[in-house]
Design a protein around this motif. Structure first.
Motif, PDB file in Angstrom:
ATOM      1  N   LEU A 265       0.817  -1.214   0.000  1.00 24.09           N
ATOM      2  CA  LEU A 265       0.000   0.000   0.000  1.00 24.09           C
ATOM      3  C   LEU A 265       0.850   1.262   0.000  1.00 24.09           C
ATOM      4  O   LEU A 265       0.745   2.084  -0.912  1.00 24.09           O
ATOM      5  CB  LEU A 265      -0.946   0.010   1.209  1.00 24.09           C
ATOM      6  N   LEU A 266       1.699   1.421   1.002  1.00 19.58           N
ATOM      7  CA  LEU A 266       2.474   2.657   1.103  1.00 19.58           C
ATOM      8  C   LEU A 266       3.497   2.780  -0.028  1.00 19.58           C
ATOM      9  O   LEU A 266       3.757   3.887  -0.517  1.00 19.58           O
ATOM     10  CB  LEU A 266       3.164   2.742   2.458  1.00 19.58           C
ATOM     11  N   GLY A 267       4.075   1.654  -0.458  1.00 15.43           N
ATOM     12  CA  GLY A 267       5.015   1.702  -1.583  1.00 15.43           C
ATOM     13  C   GLY A 267       4.367   2.212  -2.854  1.00 15.43           C
ATOM     14  O   GLY A 267       4.848   3.184  -3.463  1.00 15.43           O
ATOM     15  N   PRO A 268       3.267   1.599  -3.309  1.00 19.52           N
ATOM     16  CA  PRO A 268       2.579   2.121  -4.488  1.00 19.52           C
ATOM     17  C   PRO A 268       2.088   3.557  -4.311  1.00 19.52           C
ATOM     18  O   PRO A 268       2.136   4.353  -5.255  1.00 19.52           O
ATOM     19  CB  PRO A 268       1.394   1.155  -4.649  1.00 19.52           C
ATOM     20  N   TRP A 269       1.611   3.888  -3.111  1.00 17.84           N
ATOM     21  CA  TRP A 269       1.141   5.260  -2.848  1.00 17.84           C
ATOM     22  C   TRP A 269       2.303   6.236  -3.037  1.00 17.84           C
ATOM     23  O   TRP A 269       2.168   7.284  -3.663  1.00 17.84           O
ATOM     24  CB  TRP A 269       0.614   5.336  -1.416  1.00 17.84           C
ATOM     25  N   ARG A 270       3.466   5.859  -2.496  1.00 15.89           N
ATOM     26  CA  ARG A 270       4.656   6.719  -2.584  1.00 15.89           C
ATOM     27  C   ARG A 270       5.087   6.895  -4.036  1.00 15.89           C
ATOM     28  O   ARG A 270       5.366   8.018  -4.490  1.00 15.89           O
ATOM     29  CB  ARG A 270       5.774   6.107  -1.747  1.00 15.89           C
ATOM     30  N   MET A 271       5.168   5.785  -4.777  1.00 16.16           N
ATOM     31  CA  MET A 271       5.586   5.876  -6.172  1.00 16.16           C
ATOM     32  C   MET A 271       4.604   6.706  -6.990  1.00 16.16           C
ATOM     33  O   MET A 271       5.003   7.501  -7.861  1.00 16.16           O
ATOM     34  CB  MET A 271       5.707   4.473  -6.759  1.00 16.16           C
TER      35      MET A 271
END
Length: 279
Positions: A108-114
């Motif tokens: 979740l946070l990885g895709p959100w960040r990218m």
């Protein structure tokens, strides 16, 4: 015109197949993985079009560096594919805060960040396609995959909201709801540290399915088929659907879950003797 791709999680499986297919189609690809040495063959086969770099999507600095590299080498990003992921296997009662947080960080946070890093580039050029690799587990619960399902459900909610917020910007948004694919995903499945006997049978059965013990009459889709479908979607769909179920069993599982909900609702109304709203 050649497109510029940034794809996370390219060491194997869906990410590898998609990076290879995009490069073979003449597009430029920044293929990333936590262990960049796994990408050497891909880079060597397409030296003119493929760039590689190390990327752990849990690391904000690494995410920013990958986007900067895409800007430096390609001049921007036309397609971002948030694909990196793994699963933790354990019943909800078994999972620790740390195990749940690790799933959320990656899924979740990885895709959100990218997405947050790439979106300004796409808005400035008034074009682009953001692709989130979700799963049938983003629409229905699955035994032993509570943390994985929670992360994918959240990813779907974030993505649907993003699609509303970016309407009219020229940026296209798609959730790729993957079904069964013949990948090495099962090899990356991590067992929860706590194992309670009450859940062993059901959880171990799910683990077996993910690790390849599928019924003989269930044919898994190939990663190359995923890549072909995604390339066609990016190339040809001027207005792509927000949700795109693909792969073995995906559509059947999603519609089956919806039908079970409908049947349970009807049964409840009949048992209570009330007319439930139909809207």
């Amino acid at each position: 015109m050649a497109r510029r791709w940034l794809i996370t999680g390219c060491s194997s499986g869906l990410g590898w197949a998609l990076a290879r297919a995009a490069a073979a189609a003449g597009d430029r690809v920044l293929a990333t993985a936590r262990r960049p040495e796994t990408l050497a063959e891909l880079r060597d086969h397409f030296p003119e079009t493929v760039e590689t770099c190390a990327l752990d999507v849990r690391d904000p600095a690494a995410c920013a560096a990958a986007v900067r590299l895409a800007e430096q080498r390609f001049g921007g990003v036309d397609v971002l594919v948030n694909n990196a992921g793994y699963g933790v296997l354990g019943a909800v009662e078994e999972l620790t805060d740390e195990e749940v947080e690790a799933q959320l960080q990656t899924l979740l946070l990885g895709p959100w960040r990218m997405t947050r890093l790439v979106l300004p580039l796409m808005r400035a050029q008034r074009s682009g396609h953001l692709l989130m690799v979700s799963s049938t587990a983003g629409r229905m619960g699955m035994v032993g995959l509570g943390a994985y399902c929670a992360a994918k459900f959240a990813l779907e909610g974030m993505t649907e909201t993003l699609a509303l917020e970016t309407a009219g910007s020229g940026v296209r948004i798609t959730l790729l709801e993957a079904g069964g694919y013949a990948t090495h995903y099962g090899a990356s499945l991590v067992d929860a540290a706590t194992r309670l006997p009450e859940y062993r049978s059901a959880v171990d059965q799910m683990g077996g399915l993910i690790r390849g013990e599928v019924p003989s009459d269930f044919k898994l889709s190939l990663p190359e088929e995923f890549a072909e479908a995604v390339l066609a979607l990016v190339r040809d769909a001027a207005e792509p659907p927000l949700r795109f179920p693909l792969g073995a069993g995906a559509w059947e599982m999603i519609t089956g879950a919806a039908e079970r909900d409908r049947a349970a609702r009807t049964e409840l109304a009949e048992r209570l003797g009330v007319a439930l709203p139909t809207g």
